[in-house]
Design a protein around this motif. Structure first.
Motif, PDB file in Angstrom:
ATOM      1  N   SER A 159      35.942  34.363  50.448  1.00 24.61           N
ATOM      2  CA  SER A 159      36.040  35.782  51.008  1.00 24.61           C
ATOM      3  C   SER A 159      37.100  36.505  50.679  1.00 24.61           C
ATOM      4  CB  SER A 159      35.765  35.746  52.553  1.00 24.61           C
ATOM      5  OG  SER A 159      36.880  35.105  53.256  1.00 24.61           O
ATOM      6  N   PHE A 160      38.274  35.819  49.904  1.00 22.77           N
ATOM      7  CA  PHE A 160      39.417  36.647  49.364  1.00 22.77           C
ATOM      8  C   PHE A 160      39.321  36.705  47.906  1.00 22.77           C
ATOM      9  CE2 PHE A 160      40.634  32.020  49.951  1.00 22.77           C
ATOM     10  CZ  PHE A 160      40.855  31.769  48.897  1.00 22.77           C
ATOM     11  N   CYS A 161      38.337  36.156  47.360  1.00 20.57           N
ATOM     12  CA  CYS A 161      38.386  36.279  46.000  1.00 20.57           C
ATOM     13  C   CYS A 161      37.145  37.000  45.158  1.00 20.57           C
ATOM     14  CB  CYS A 161      38.118  34.607  45.518  1.00 20.57           C
ATOM     15  SG  CYS A 161      38.174  34.468  43.854  1.00 20.57           S
ATOM     16  N   ILE A 162      37.452  37.784  44.007  1.00 18.53           N
ATOM     17  CA  ILE A 162      36.368  38.374  43.333  1.00 18.53           C
ATOM     18  C   ILE A 162      36.340  37.812  41.952  1.00 18.53           C
ATOM     19  CG2 ILE A 162      36.854  40.545  44.576  1.00 18.53           C
ATOM     20  CD1 ILE A 162      38.452  41.454  41.963  1.00 18.53           C
ATOM     21  N   ILE A 163      36.852  36.499  41.856  1.00 22.44           N
ATOM     22  CA  ILE A 163      36.158  35.879  40.458  1.00 22.44           C
ATOM     23  C   ILE A 163      34.756  35.931  40.267  1.00 22.44           C
ATOM     24  CG2 ILE A 163      36.518  33.699  38.985  1.00 22.44           C
ATOM     25  CD1 ILE A 163      39.655  33.817  39.772  1.00 22.44           C
ATOM     26  N   PRO A 164      33.835  35.183  41.127  1.00 27.62           N
ATOM     27  CA  PRO A 164      32.588  34.908  40.878  1.00 27.62           C
ATOM     28  C   PRO A 164      31.944  36.361  40.479  1.00 27.62           C
ATOM     29  CG  PRO A 164      33.348  33.934  42.673  1.00 27.62           C
ATOM     30  CD  PRO A 164      34.364  34.691  42.313  1.00 27.62           C
ATOM     31  N   SER A 165      32.405  37.562  41.186  1.00 28.37           N
ATOM     32  CA  SER A 165      31.464  38.649  40.879  1.00 28.37           C
ATOM     33  C   SER A 165      32.051  39.165  39.543  1.00 28.37           C
ATOM     34  CB  SER A 165      31.949  39.791  41.886  1.00 28.37           C
ATOM     35  OG  SER A 165      33.480  40.285  42.041  1.00 28.37           O
ATOM     36  N   MET A 166      33.319  38.843  38.960  1.00 24.26           N
ATOM     37  CA  MET A 166      33.690  39.142  37.693  1.00 24.26           C
ATOM     38  C   MET A 166      33.243  38.036  36.344  1.00 24.26           C
ATOM     39  SD  MET A 166      37.402  40.383  38.364  1.00 24.26           S
ATOM     40  CE  MET A 166      38.074  38.997  37.530  1.00 24.26           C
ATOM     41  N   PRO A 346      45.016  42.040  50.219  1.00 25.37           N
ATOM     42  CA  PRO A 346      43.722  42.447  50.123  1.00 25.37           C
ATOM     43  C   PRO A 346      43.497  42.688  48.854  1.00 25.37           C
ATOM     44  CG  PRO A 346      44.747  43.829  51.713  1.00 25.37           C
ATOM     45  CD  PRO A 346      45.788  42.856  51.080  1.00 25.37           C
ATOM     46  N   VAL A 347      42.377  42.108  47.983  1.00 24.62           N
ATOM     47  CA  VAL A 347      42.017  42.251  46.778  1.00 24.62           C
ATOM     48  C   VAL A 347      40.791  43.213  47.064  1.00 24.62           C
ATOM     49  CG1 VAL A 347      41.046  41.406  44.773  1.00 24.62           C
ATOM     50  CG2 VAL A 347      42.705  40.021  46.059  1.00 24.62           C
ATOM     51  N   GLU A 348      40.878  44.570  45.845  1.00 20.10           N
ATOM     52  CA  GLU A 348      39.683  45.285  46.255  1.00 20.10           C
ATOM     53  C   GLU A 348      38.369  44.692  45.891  1.00 20.10           C
ATOM     54  OE1 GLU A 348      40.557  48.964  43.928  1.00 20.10           O
ATOM     55  OE2 GLU A 348      38.306  49.522  44.420  1.00 20.10           O
ATOM     56  N   GLY A 349      37.536  44.793  46.697  1.00 22.81           N
ATOM     57  CA  GLY A 349      36.059  44.145  46.411  1.00 22.81           C
ATOM     58  C   GLY A 349      35.857  42.962  47.010  1.00 22.81           C
ATOM     59  N   ALA A 350      37.051  42.390  47.815  1.00 21.35           N
ATOM     60  CA  ALA A 350      36.800  41.068  48.486  1.00 21.35           C
ATOM     61  C   ALA A 350      36.290  41.241  49.801  1.00 21.35           C
ATOM     62  CB  ALA A 350      38.314  40.320  48.568  1.00 21.35           C
ATOM     63  N   THR A 351      35.219  39.969  50.228  1.00 20.01           N
ATOM     64  CA  THR A 351      34.840  40.548  51.587  1.00 20.01           C
ATOM     65  C   THR A 351      35.650  40.141  52.744  1.00 20.01           C
ATOM     66  OG1 THR A 351      33.943  38.247  51.685  1.00 20.01           O
ATOM     67  CG2 THR A 351      32.401  39.779  50.615  1.00 20.01           C
TER      68      THR A 351
END
Ligand code: SF4
Length: 453
Positions: A159-166, A346-351
């Motif tokens: 939930s803290f990571c946006i790598i899969p969406s990138m 918080p990383v932008e876009g992370a749930t």
């Protein structure tokens, strides 16, 4: 028919769509990079590669005819491309059934497997002066260590990571491609290979652990088989293999004996991020149900020299003081050798940003400092236990005064500590970058060691 010149020549027949053309180009580039010539006619070639198409019946027929022609005219044929992956109504391999004399058959996007078949049937020339591309490709790390990426993307959704969406879901590289790159790196003088990905333990899940071929030997696209093969290859070059980003799935236990036997470095980079089950659930971490304390104890029993590196997050949304203390207790017991701790940011876009009860920034920072303070003590004790031992060190730098800086099996470049090695006493002995030396450890702090060669 064979040609008389000393440079082996490969004929190439490329059929099919633009994607197949890209595959053909990659194979041709690799052939040129390794010093093979291409032949314009069948009888001027030592071997022929046919890149096939299997999309419609007419294309299948055209491909089968092209293979037949290459077999009649030349005799030594390797087949790749879409038809190579196609089965008939009985589940049999179409090409092998019609043309049993072909030397090897691969599916599409299989540069490594094709090259491995070429090496087997037409051994590879290597001329460092005339090759267009260095055999190992271009790399940005110093010559004696290199990163080897085995997959791209990730199937998890922490939930803290946006790598899969990138970067998208996991895509594992074919095992033969990985092995070929590793071999080229070792041949170019690399002494330490750092295996990386987003989730090394998940290697091959996306292709259902498909079997690939390397030097005629089947190897599954699976972490344990890949690591075994890499370890065997590294041993031939006297090199190290280090594993990064390994999640503690059950099959990781199978890697530890390989470490104990010295095939891969006794070093596990396991990003645990937290210890409390509720926090891990909110983080949506992979392998969060594993009993990590018991696992770590069992790993150390199997391989007493094991170095464990991990990263943690302090102050994750909703983390209570009790959950945080649970983490501290875990760290006291686990005695992780190398530890990084970040205050949650918080990383932008992370749930995770939408989770209830965010922890105030000063509390996050304070908790991070408490983890680091505890770890300093643990690390210091573990490092001091190395004083008086003789350890193998890979030299990364040599200073003008002859002193060196190197790393033991417990230190990954850039992220862990180093060993400051005193200039050898004997005047004829000099430390060299990229060389292994045995050193006697004389002093330690919580991060680094001091030693004499
Ligand atoms: S943090 Fe989680 S989601 Fe992000 S890359 Fe790693 S395993 Fe995948």
């Amino acid at each position: 028919m064979s040609n008389a010149s000393s440079t082996p020549k490969v004929g190439f027949v490329s059929l099919g769509c633009p994607k197949a053309l890209v595959d053909s180009e990659q194979i041709l580039t690799q052939l040129r990079a390794e010093g093979y010539d291409t032949a314009k006619s069948y009888d001027g070639a030592d071997l022929v590669i046919v890149n096939t198409c299997g999309f419609i019946d007419a294309a299948v027929q055209e491909s089968l005819d092209a293979i037949g022609e290459a077999l009649n005219e030349n005799g030594k044929v390797i087949v790749t491309g879409c038809l190579g992956a196609k089965k008939d109504a009985d589940g049999d391999d179409i090409i092998q059934k019609v043309h049993p004399k072909v030397l090897a058959v691969t599916g599409p996007h299989a540069v490594g497997e094709v090259m491995s078949a070429v090496h087997q049937h037409l051994p590879k020339p290597h001329d460092p002066f005339t090759d267009l591309v260095p055999a190992q490709g271009v790399k940005l790390t110093p010559k004696h260590y290199a990163y080897l990426k085995i997959s791209e993307g990730c199937n998890h959704r922490c939930s803290f990571c946006i790598i899969p969406s990138m970067r998208g879901d996991l895509v594992s590289r074919p095992v033969a491609d990985v092995m070929l790159e590793a071999e080229n790196l070792f041949k170019a003088g690399v002494k330490e290979l750092l295996v990386i990905s987003q989730d090394t333990s998940a290697y091959g899940i996306d292709v259902k652990f498909r079997t690939g071929f390397w030097n005629g030997k089947p190897i599954k696209t699976h972490m344990t088989q890949l690591v075994t093969a890499l370890g065997e290859l590294a041993a031939q070059y006297g090199a190290w293999v280090r594993l990064h980003y390994v999640y503690p799935y059950p099959h990781v236990d199978e890697i530890i004996p390989l470490m104990a036997q010295g095939h891969v470095l006794p070093y596990l980079d396991v990003p645990l991020q937290h210890a409390h089950p509720d926090v891990l659930k909110r983080m949506k971490r992979p392998a969060s149900g594993e009993k990590n304390i018991e696992r770590i104890a069992a790993w150390r029993k199997m391989c007493p020299d094991l170095t464990i590196r991990s990263t943690f997050i302090a102050g994750f949304p909703g983390e209570t003081e009790a959950e945080f203390e649970y983490l501290l207790d875990f760290l006291k017991e686990a005695k992780i050798d190398r530890l990084g701790c970040f205050a949650y940011s918080p990383v932008e876009g992370a749930t995770a940003n939408a989770l209830a009860n965010p922890v105030p920034e000063e509390v996050r920072e304070e908790r991070r400092a408490r983890v680091m303070l505890l770890q300093e003590e643990i690390s210091k004790k573990r490092m001091e236990a190395k004083v008086g031992k003789t350890l193998r060190v890979l030299i990364d730098e040599v200073e003008a005064n002859g002193n060196g800086v190197g790393r033991t099996t417990a230190d990954a470049p850039e992220i862990d500590g180093v060993v400051y090695v005193k200039r050898p006493f004997e005047p004829h002995r000099q430390l060299k970058v990229g060389e292994f030396v045995e050193v006697d450890v004389t002093a330690a702090d919580a991060h680094d060691l001091w030693a004499e060669a």
